[in-house]
Write a protein that holds these residues in place. Structure first.
Motif, mmCIF file in Angstrom:
data_model
loop_
_atom_site.group_PDB
_atom_site.id
_atom_site.type_symbol
_atom_site.label_atom_id
_atom_site.label_comp_id
_atom_site.label_asym_id
_atom_site.label_seq_id
_atom_site.Cartn_x
_atom_site.Cartn_y
_atom_site.Cartn_z
ATOM 1 N N ASN A 85 41.597 37.082 74.086
ATOM 2 C CA ASN A 85 41.788 35.740 73.633
ATOM 3 C C ASN A 85 40.014 35.254 73.536
ATOM 4 O OD1 ASN A 85 44.451 34.158 74.344
ATOM 5 N ND2 ASN A 85 44.042 35.598 76.128
ATOM 6 N N VAL A 87 37.985 32.079 71.703
ATOM 7 C CA VAL A 87 37.838 30.697 71.080
ATOM 8 C C VAL A 87 36.610 30.457 70.527
ATOM 9 C CG1 VAL A 87 37.761 28.189 72.031
ATOM 10 C CG2 VAL A 87 39.325 29.971 73.203
ATOM 11 N N HIS A 125 41.606 29.282 67.991
ATOM 12 C CA HIS A 125 41.867 30.156 68.955
ATOM 13 C C HIS A 125 42.561 31.439 68.494
ATOM 14 C CE1 HIS A 125 44.574 31.814 72.230
ATOM 15 N NE2 HIS A 125 43.664 31.951 72.973
ATOM 16 N N SER A 126 42.065 32.538 68.806
ATOM 17 C CA SER A 126 42.858 33.788 68.549
ATOM 18 C C SER A 126 43.384 34.595 69.657
ATOM 19 C CB SER A 126 41.808 34.633 67.669
ATOM 20 O OG SER A 126 40.706 35.041 67.966
ATOM 21 N N ARG A 127 44.459 35.171 69.701
ATOM 22 C CA ARG A 127 44.945 35.978 70.524
ATOM 23 C C ARG A 127 45.220 37.572 69.959
ATOM 24 N NH1 ARG A 127 46.242 39.203 73.988
ATOM 25 N NH2 ARG A 127 47.965 38.794 75.962
#
Length: 206
Positions: A85, A87, A125-127
């Motif tokens: 994760n 941000v 936000h990247s997952r």
């Protein structure tokens, strides 16, 4: 750069027609959090000499009421929250002011000026998974433009006072998956809401 602890960058420039600019940037943090702040200031008198072919005899004239000033501050935060994760957030504010010179062939002194104010803020936000990534994005942009003019510099009121303001809110999501080194597929969705207002029109536009 998650290995960065502290870095500082300075750039200053001087040029013709009383032009100068300064850029400062500071980045600090660690493996979990990185913070960057940048400051920009630029100015120019633009008092160059030109030949005005629209005046009798095509005299050489020095440009007046042609100065420019711009400044801004930009901040960004990167957070490594773990488990893939990440941000990212940022806020940028920039201001510009430009004197508008008289048109060619004019004997009158110009008093026109244009000022621009820009604000940008975003949150992403990247997952990250083994072979795919999910991106969530949102942002808010505003722009304000004001053009003014006077008949005389000593006038208390403006002959022209034109104002335009826009605001934009954006949101989106995107998913990408890698099937091989040469094949990646993805899909996404986005929404944008824009509002524009001006004192030259009776209604706000959305």
């Amino acid at each position: 750069d998650w290995n960065n602890r502290f870095s500082f960058h300075v750039t200053h420039g001087q040029a013709s027609f009383h032009t100068r600019s300064t850029f400062l940037s500071l980045q600090t943090g660690g493996r979990r959090l990185q913070y960057t702040v940048s400051v920009l200031d630029s100015r120019a008198e633009n008092d160059f000499v030109y030949r005005d072919k629209f005046l009798p005899g095509s005299p050489e004239v020095r440009s007046g009421h042609n100065a420019f000033a711009g400044r801004g501050i930009m901040q960004n935060i990167h957070l490594n929250a773990g488990n893939g994760n990440f941000v990212e957030a940022g806020a940028w504010i920039q201001q510009k002011s430009k004197e508008i010179p008289s048109i060619l062939g004019s004997y009158n002194v110009s008093h026109a000026r244009q000022a621009d104010n820009t604000f940008r803020a975003y949150l992403n936000h990247s997952r990250h998974f083994t072979r795919s990534v999910l991106l969530l994005k949102t942002a808010w942009f505003t722009d304000d433009l004001r053009y003014t003019d006077k008949h005389e510099a000593s006038d208390a009121d403006y002959a022209i006072d034109s104002r335009i303001a826009t605001s934009r809110i954006m949101g989106g999501a995107e998913y990408r998956r890698s099937f091989s080194q040469t094949l990646t597929a993805g899909a996404g969705i986005s929404a944008v809401h824009t509002t524009a207002a001006t004192n030259n029109y009776v209604h706000d536009i959305t």
